[in-house]
Design an enzyme around this catalytic site. Structure first.
Site, PDB file in Angstrom:
ATOM      1  N   HIS A   1     158.123 138.823 104.492  1.00  0.00           N
ATOM      2  CA  HIS A   1     159.329 139.070 103.914  1.00  0.00           C
ATOM      3  C   HIS A   1     159.585 140.512 103.794  1.00  0.00           C
ATOM      4  CE1 HIS A   1     163.345 138.767 102.235  1.00  0.00           C
ATOM      5  NE2 HIS A   1     162.753 139.488 101.024  1.00  0.00           N
TER       6      HIS A   1
ATOM      7  N   ASP B   1     173.537 164.085 124.300  1.00  0.00           N
ATOM      8  CA  ASP B   1     172.701 162.883 123.984  1.00  0.00           C
ATOM      9  C   ASP B   1     171.623 163.553 123.176  1.00  0.00           C
ATOM     10  OD1 ASP B   1     170.671 161.068 124.324  1.00  0.00           O
ATOM     11  OD2 ASP B   1     171.729 160.350 126.120  1.00  0.00           O
TER      12      ASP B   1
ATOM     13  N   TRP C   1     153.506 143.028 100.615  1.00  0.00           N
ATOM     14  CA  TRP C   1     153.808 144.104 101.620  1.00  0.00           C
ATOM     15  C   TRP C   1     153.150 145.371 101.179  1.00  0.00           C
ATOM     16  CZ3 TRP C   1     156.553 148.767 101.782  1.00  0.00           C
ATOM     17  CH2 TRP C   1     157.128 149.376 100.700  1.00  0.00           C
TER      18      TRP C   1
ATOM     19  N   SER D   1     156.381 154.516 116.159  1.00  0.00           N
ATOM     20  CA  SER D   1     157.875 154.738 116.619  1.00  0.00           C
ATOM     21  C   SER D   1     158.672 155.411 115.674  1.00  0.00           C
ATOM     22  CB  SER D   1     158.342 153.191 116.704  1.00  0.00           C
ATOM     23  OG  SER D   1     159.807 153.143 116.496  1.00  0.00           O
ATOM     24  N   SER D   2     158.389 155.043 114.403  1.00  0.00           N
ATOM     25  CA  SER D   2     159.248 156.286 113.361  1.00  0.00           C
ATOM     26  C   SER D   2     158.889 157.412 113.496  1.00  0.00           C
ATOM     27  CB  SER D   2     158.577 155.484 111.783  1.00  0.00           C
ATOM     28  OG  SER D   2     159.137 154.271 111.839  1.00  0.00           O
TER      29      SER D   2
ATOM     30  N   HIS E   1     156.605 155.930  98.082  1.00  0.00           N
ATOM     31  CA  HIS E   1     157.592 156.388  97.208  1.00  0.00           C
ATOM     32  C   HIS E   1     158.559 157.086  98.287  1.00  0.00           C
ATOM     33  CE1 HIS E   1     160.130 155.916  93.893  1.00  0.00           C
ATOM     34  NE2 HIS E   1     160.553 157.140  94.276  1.00  0.00           N
TER      35      HIS E   1
ATOM     36  N   GLU F   1     158.832 156.608 101.217  1.00  0.00           N
ATOM     37  CA  GLU F   1     159.286 155.419 102.148  1.00  0.00           C
ATOM     38  C   GLU F   1     160.541 155.039 101.552  1.00  0.00           C
ATOM     39  OE1 GLU F   1     158.996 154.172 104.947  1.00  0.00           O
ATOM     40  OE2 GLU F   1     159.693 152.308 104.741  1.00  0.00           O
TER      41      GLU F   1
ATOM     42  N   TYR G   1     162.658 156.363  99.675  1.00  0.00           N
ATOM     43  CA  TYR G   1     163.855 157.483  99.826  1.00  0.00           C
ATOM     44  C   TYR G   1     164.016 157.639 101.133  1.00  0.00           C
ATOM     45  CZ  TYR G   1     163.512 158.623  94.820  1.00  0.00           C
ATOM     46  OH  TYR G   1     163.406 158.437  93.582  1.00  0.00           O
TER      47      TYR G   1
ATOM     48  N   SER H   1     178.948 158.867 101.954  1.00  0.00           N
ATOM     49  CA  SER H   1     179.401 159.930 101.941  1.00  0.00           C
ATOM     50  C   SER H   1     180.434 160.351 103.018  1.00  0.00           C
ATOM     51  CB  SER H   1     178.674 161.168 101.644  1.00  0.00           C
ATOM     52  OG  SER H   1     177.170 161.091 100.886  1.00  0.00           O
TER      53      SER H   1
ATOM     54  N   HIS I   1     154.206 156.355  89.623  1.00  0.00           N
ATOM     55  CA  HIS I   1     154.709 155.385  88.598  1.00  0.00           C
ATOM     56  C   HIS I   1     154.586 153.962  89.241  1.00  0.00           C
ATOM     57  CE1 HIS I   1     158.468 156.520  91.352  1.00  0.00           C
ATOM     58  NE2 HIS I   1     157.895 155.449  91.795  1.00  0.00           N
ATOM     59  N   HIS I   2     153.951 153.699  90.202  1.00  0.00           N
ATOM     60  CA  HIS I   2     153.802 152.494  90.631  1.00  0.00           C
ATOM     61  C   HIS I   2     152.424 151.844  90.091  1.00  0.00           C
ATOM     62  CE1 HIS I   2     156.993 152.420  93.708  1.00  0.00           C
ATOM     63  NE2 HIS I   2     156.832 153.738  93.918  1.00  0.00           N
TER      64      HIS I   2
ATOM     65  N   THR J   1     170.078 161.920  91.838  1.00  0.00           N
ATOM     66  CA  THR J   1     170.540 160.645  92.248  1.00  0.00           C
ATOM     67  C   THR J   1     171.920 160.369  91.451  1.00  0.00           C
ATOM     68  OG1 THR J   1     168.687 159.861  92.357  1.00  0.00           O
ATOM     69  CG2 THR J   1     169.989 158.202  92.801  1.00  0.00           C
TER      70      THR J   1
ATOM     71  N   LYS K   1     174.940 162.474  92.739  1.00  0.00           N
ATOM     72  CA  LYS K   1     175.353 162.095  94.090  1.00  0.00           C
ATOM     73  C   LYS K   1     176.490 161.002  93.695  1.00  0.00           C
ATOM     74  CE  LYS K   1     173.033 161.925  97.978  1.00  0.00           C
ATOM     75  NZ  LYS K   1     173.321 163.339  98.607  1.00  0.00           N
TER      76      LYS K   1
ATOM     77  N   ARG L   1     155.426 138.411  89.205  1.00  0.00           N
ATOM     78  CA  ARG L   1     155.852 138.727  90.410  1.00  0.00           C
ATOM     79  C   ARG L   1     154.864 137.777  91.488  1.00  0.00           C
ATOM     80  NH1 ARG L   1     155.835 144.639  92.912  1.00  0.00           N
ATOM     81  NH2 ARG L   1     156.718 143.965  95.368  1.00  0.00           N
TER      82      ARG L   1
END
Lengths: 175, 60, 528, 374
Positions: C74, C103, C139, C167-168, C251, C253, C255, C266, C300-301, C326, C329, C448
């Site tokens: 998931h 293009d 994950w 690909s990314s 991290h 990622e 963002y 926006s 921080h993880h 943040t 924004k 978790r």
């Protein structure tokens, strides 16, 4: 006509690939400097202290013997703990016995807690420096000679030295 | 003067607020290169001073 | 440039080959979006299996082994299969039209970077049917659970991650080259729409961080098969090295998954407030400072892994600092709406829900940043609630808002407003019912990734599961709206929304196969 | 119109819902029984209220403009889009708020990391799906397995109050004394978490982590493993009993005598019935997780014992695999985890249950001789 560009790009890729493998020693050096997560050097340290033995303070060093999950050897610390002055040499003896019917090779990994004290912990002689090969049923007394750097912070008065034995018989056979 | 103006621009970027007048000025520059380099240097400086604050607090 | 007259006016090829060989940014954008919708439903069904098991205490639906596979797949499918391709699809569709380019700069690379994904995810999903089951280590695939104790299908997982990463990276390169070289002549950097800005910054993040994931996954591969011990303590390696490497990628990622959402919101909020975006330059500066800071906060993880005190303090301060840009924004969006003239079509409803719920996610993130408190939050459902509040109303709602906002431009017909509102309200209620109780069970001490829990968490988990099913089935409405809109409906004008500004609205809708053959000149207003 | 009212009501509820999570409902963090957990709790609530305050300010401005600046209410859009002073304000003020938060957080974190002298040292080792506790000063070690019966988990029996939070051998610690935990793991990364103490530290194989607590109130405190560690990650709870120091000393000596008796029990002759009954209990606690209660295992990771070659013919190989485990697989070396009687009983059970009835009786004495070290 793009020969130069192709050359540059391929050397860059090769460099990046090799950097990946250079990460492991880099990480060790990084841990060595910062004493991160109790990673202590697995190599004999020839550190000589300028201040000599510091009589005023006593530090208690406890010994723990662990085994990784698939390591059936019997492994225990003979002397539970040692109290010594920083700078003086301390010694710990461990008992290890191969209880299986086949020859095995083990590798001991050392870790110190609290991790801040790892930087000040120096081993002049330790069974974790090389692999331990034991025949079936063979038993040994193996030891470590260590000393604690006198400029260890004041508030650390108790340290725990933990050895974990790993079974690397297959890893060696594979290589 | 150029360097000071670039540093001012990067610091404004750090805070994320910039008046329209100054921003026009910053965007006259031809290449973004000096801004990128000062940006990276200031990030490294920022990280170092955070580490210094932390070390001071720990020893405190 | 030698213009081959044959390609001047012929439309797309017919049949399947159009889609396989296409180099048109609109076709590739549509393929990315359809692929992402498909992955969204596959990942969503796995989430429903998880919620089915957690309806009440006891093991009644699946065995723990399969439950762990569901949580892992998931997470992977939603992150790498649904959210990222959707943003790449929106970028493919809209960035060329927003900057007035014919293009993407590298169309064949664009086609290749899409067509890697179906194969990567077929390989990932096929591991469900392999001996030993799919990856079951979360994950975040921490070593040694993902190396020495992993099922044999971990190798397929590693190669699937490599392909998705490639690909990314290719997609990111494509976007940077396009934005930097093919803007309309009058469009300077500070006249670009904010969606293009956020995607440019996200592309830089992607290029900086995806190789780290590729490196980590390669080190896993050599650990498992070639006898190295990067992450195996026995051979001198260190499992914590894995966590550092993963979260140095991890991290930035997250963002990568939220910055394009900022861009979309926006674009939408000014349109429906009929007012220019408040503080455009500070929005750009805030996005870039978020990107820079995101590289300094990864540990921080890992507050409970045994970092030295100096490390904990540094990462706590850096993480708290990230909440400032943040916050800026969010203040800017509220200021944009203030004294505007608001109407509440579906994209605006999604945008408002984004602002409110994403801010709640941001606040729980700020609470998690405090490292002593994190000792109680870490790896509990409070964290699950945090990142679902940031991702579901954050990334997913902004993708849906963008779809409703640009669907008339893509299909030429207006979508069914009533069905759109039904879809919004069902999703909004379902989402809050699912994820808000998770804050409570998390604080009360439910860890978790567990298939079964003790009795005191029972009633809130029941509510979560009910909300989960409501949210899950509400997405069928979304498909109905899209299909109806593609087939027909009220004709859409070129400028589909009254307050809409920007180059993409200067082309007719449906947007012709080739747009901006000749670069447009910019309308004179100061700001996008 | 209706949609707008419903929208504003809903936004209103959402902003004020967090307020409802008061301490006593099972909706909030436990205040805990140690100074550390109380200071963490107060930190948590302080920052929570700051966030709610900021949320109220921001959302009420938004709500105001949703209601009052609607096009249908005739609002004409102003065209301002820049105001540097307000932008500076709403950047500087959050920074000050953050600094105000950081000060108490730093203080709490620093005294969480204090390495003052500890009175008692306990080594906590995480195994795949159970915990081992070793009291360093008293040569005492035991395993702590989940005690919730399998029937309750598969809904065949009514679940008791401490469902999934009960163990057969709780960790006992004295109150008022500083207890230092040394955490490591035997296989994968686990995380030892007791919410009441606000202690959560990862147990990493090959490394040692440190945590400490000083409990004030007598009581039983329950926690769970907090890092995904495989199949039964949710089934390895932690139960800590805090008792007065005297009772703790009594408990330690009783525990040692019990263990000594179990060792001695190996000397006497055990009948087949006794071994089978004890063997089944040991099997359900330690082996059923992988080999399944019916002995059929889950292919390919966990082989079936029912009708397996080792379990029916080769007795020596069976003893070797149970005592020394199997390298490269999840099969652990149980010689270090069970005493001679339990080992003999479980091997006898495996050789006679599910139709394997080989009739072999493994004498605890024989296993005792194998285990004898030195």
């Amino acid at each position: 006509m793009h020969k130069k560009l192709i050359l540059q790009l391929s050397t860059a890729c090769l460099g990046m690939f090799l950097f990946g493998f250079a990460l492991v020693p880099l990480y060790d050096v990084f841990c060595e400097i910062t004493g991160l997560n109790g990673k202590v050097d697995l190599v004999e340290s020839k550190k000589k202290y300028h201040a000599g033995v510091d009589e005023t303070r006593l530090i208690k060093v406890q010994f723990i013997a662990n085994r990784n999950e698939n390591m059936p050897w019997k492994f225990s610390a003979q002397n539970k703990e040692v109290v010594l002055h920083p700078g003086a040499n301390g010694q710990a003896i461990f008992y290890v016995k191969n209880t299986t019917q086949r020859e095995m090779i083990g590798q001991a990994i050392v870790s110190v807690s609290p991790s801040a004290s790892a930087k000040y912990f120096h081993k002049t002689q330790c069974f974790c420096f090389e692999r331990q090969a034991l025949k079936a049923g063979q038993e040994e007394s193996i030891g470590v000679v260590f000393s604690i750097d006198p400029d260890i912070p004041e508030e650390i008065t108790k340290m725990t030295l933990s050895y974990t034995f790993f079974d690397i018989t297959d890893a060696i056979a594979e290589r | 003067m150029r360097l000071w103006q670039v540093i001012k621009a990067v610091l404004a970027a750090f805070i994320g607020v910039q008046s329209e007048k100054n921003r026009q000025l910053d965007f006259q520059a031809q290449t973004p290169l000096p801004y990128i380099i000062t940006g990276i240097i200031l990030v490294v400086l920022f990280v170092l001073c955070l580490v210094l604050i932390v070390n001071y607090l720990v020893a405190f | 440039m030698t213009s081959i007259s044959a390609t001047e006016h012929h439309g797309p090829e017919k049949g399947l080959m159009r889609w396989i060989l296409t180099t048109n940014h609109k076709d590739i954008g549509s393929m990315y979006l359809i692929f992402s919708l498909l992955m969204f439903f596959i990942g969503g069904s796995m989430a429903l299996i998880i919620r089915m098991e957690l309806v009440e205490p006891g093991l009644q639906v699946v065995q723990p082994e399969f439950f762990n596979q569901m949580t892992t797949m998931h997470g992977l499918i939603m992150v790498f299969g649904a959210v990222m391709p959707a943003f790449v699809g929106l970028a493919n569709w809209m960035v060329p039209m927003m900057i007035g380019a014919p293009d993407m700069a590298l169309p064949r690379l664009n086609n290749f970077s899409f067509w890697i994904l179906p194969f990567a995810f077929t390989m990932m999903l096929s591991s469900l049917f392999m001996d030993g089951g799919a990856p079951n280590f979360g994950w975040t695939f921490y070593a040694p659970l993902s190396t020495t104790y992993a099922p044999p299908s971990v190798t397929f997982f590693i190669f699937a991650m490599h392909m998705a990463g490639v690909s990314s990276i290719l997609g990111a390169i494509n976007i940077i080259v396009t934005v930097m070289n093919m803007r309309a002549p009058a469009m300077t950097y500070m006249k670009m729409p904010l969606f293009v800005w956020t995607w440019l910054i996200t592309a830089f993040l992607l290029i900086a961080v995806m190789p780290v994931l590729a490196g980590t996954v390669t080190m896993m591969l050599t650990d498992i098969h070639f006898g190295t011990s990067f992450f195996d303590a026995g051979g001198g390696g260190d499992p914590v090295l894995f966590q550092h490497l993963f979260w140095f990628f991890g991290h930035p990622e997250v963002y990568i998954m939220i910055l394009p959402a900022f861009g979309i919101i926006s674009q939408i909020v000014p349109t429906f407030s009929r007012k220019p975006l408040f503080g455009y330059p500070s929005m750009v500066y805030a996005t870039s400072s978020i990107a820079l800071l995101s590289f300094t906060v990864w540990a921080h993880h890992m507050f409970t892994v045994g970092l030295p005190l100096v490390g904990e303090l540094f990462f706590m301060y850096a993480t708290m600092l990230i909440s400032v840009p943040t916050g800026v924004k969010v203040f800017n969006w509220v200021a944009t709406m203030f004294r505007g003239s608001l109407t509440f079509e579906t994209p605006m409803l999604f945008a408002i829900a984004f602002i409110v719920l994403f801010t709640i996610g941001g606040f729980s993130g700020l609470m998690l940043a405090i490292s002593p408190a994190d000792f109680q939050y870490h790896d509990t459902y409070f964290v699950v609630a945090h990142f679902h509040y940031v991702l579901v109303p954050g990334a997913v709602f902004s993708i849906m808002a963008a779809t409703y906002y640009w669907l008339p431009k893509w299909t030429g017909y207006m979508y069914d407003e009533f069905l759109g509102k039904c879809h919004f309200w069902c999703s909004f209620i379902g989402l809050n019912l699912t994820f808000f109780p998770m804050h409570f069970v998390g604080l009360a001490g439910m860890p978790r990734r567990i298939p079964d829990y003790s009795l005191q968490f029972a009633d809130f988990n029941m509510i979560s599961s009910m909300g989960g099913f409501l949210f899950g089935f509400a997405q069928i409405l979304f498909v109905i709206v899209i299909v109806k809109c593609v087939q027909g409906g009220k004709k859409a004008k070129a400028v589909c929304w009254e307050g809409a500004k920007g180059l993409e609205w200067s082309v007719p809708s449906p947007a012709p196969y080739h747009t901006f053959e000749t670069p447009p000149n910019l309308p004179d207003e100061k700001y996008p | 119109m209706l949609a707008k009212i419903v929208a504003s009501v809903f936004l209103f509820v959402i902003t004020f819902l967090p307020r409802l999570s008061l301490a006593d409902w099972a909706v909030n963090m436990t205040e805990g029984v140690t100074d550390v957990s109380r200071s963490v709790y107060s930190l948590h609530m302080q920052i929570f209220w700051i966030c709610v305050a900021i949320a109220v300010v921001v959302f009420s401005v938004m709500l105001w403009s949703i209601i009052h600046h609607r096009k249908s209410a005739g609002a004409k859009a102003a065209q301002f889009h820049e105001n540097t002073t307000i932008e500076l304000l709403w950047t500087i003020i959050p920074i000050f708020i953050l600094i105000a938060m950081a000060v108490p957080a730093t203080a709490t974190l620093i005294d969480m990391y204090d390495t003052k002298e500890s009175d008692i040292d306990i080594q906590v080792t995480g195994y795949q799906w159970k915990w081992q506790y070793q009291y360093l000063s008293e040569d005492l070690a035991f395993f702590s397995n989940l005690a919730t019966p399998k029937e309750q988990i598969s809904n065949l029996a009514v679940k008791n109050a401490n469902y999934l939070l009960e163990v057969d051998e709780p960790l006992v610690i004295p109150i008022g004394k500083k207890v230092r935990f040394l955490l490591t793991s035997n296989d994968v990364i686990h995380s030892w978490w007791v919410p009441a103490f606000a202690v959560k530290k990862d147990a990493i194989p090959g490394f040692i982590n440190e945590a400490w607590t000083q409990v004030e109130e007598v009581g039983i405190y329950r926690g769970q493993c907090a890092e995904l560690c495989g199949k039964d990650h949710g089934f390895m709870p932690i139960v800590v009993k805090a008792v007065p120091y005297e009772d703790y000393l009594v408990w330690v000596s009783d525990k040692k005598t019990i263990i000594a008796e179990q060792e001695a029990a190996a000397a006497r002759v055990w009948t087949m019935a006794e071994l089978m009954e004890q063997g089944e209990k040991v099997y359900q606690t330690n082996c059923a997780a992988c080999h399944q209660p019916n002995g059929e295992g889950i292919s390919p990771a966990f082989p079936a014992l029912k009708g397996s070659v080792i379990a029916t013919q080769d007795q020596q190989a069976h003893i070797d695999i149970v005592l020394n485990g199997k390298a490269g697989t999840a099969m652990q070396a149980y010689a270090a985890q069970l005493n001679a009687v339990d080992l003999a009983a479980v091997i006898t059970y495996e050789r006679n249950a599910w139709g394997n009835n080989t009739g072999d009786l493994i004498a605890p004495q024989y296993i005792q001789s194998l285990l004898k070290d030195k």
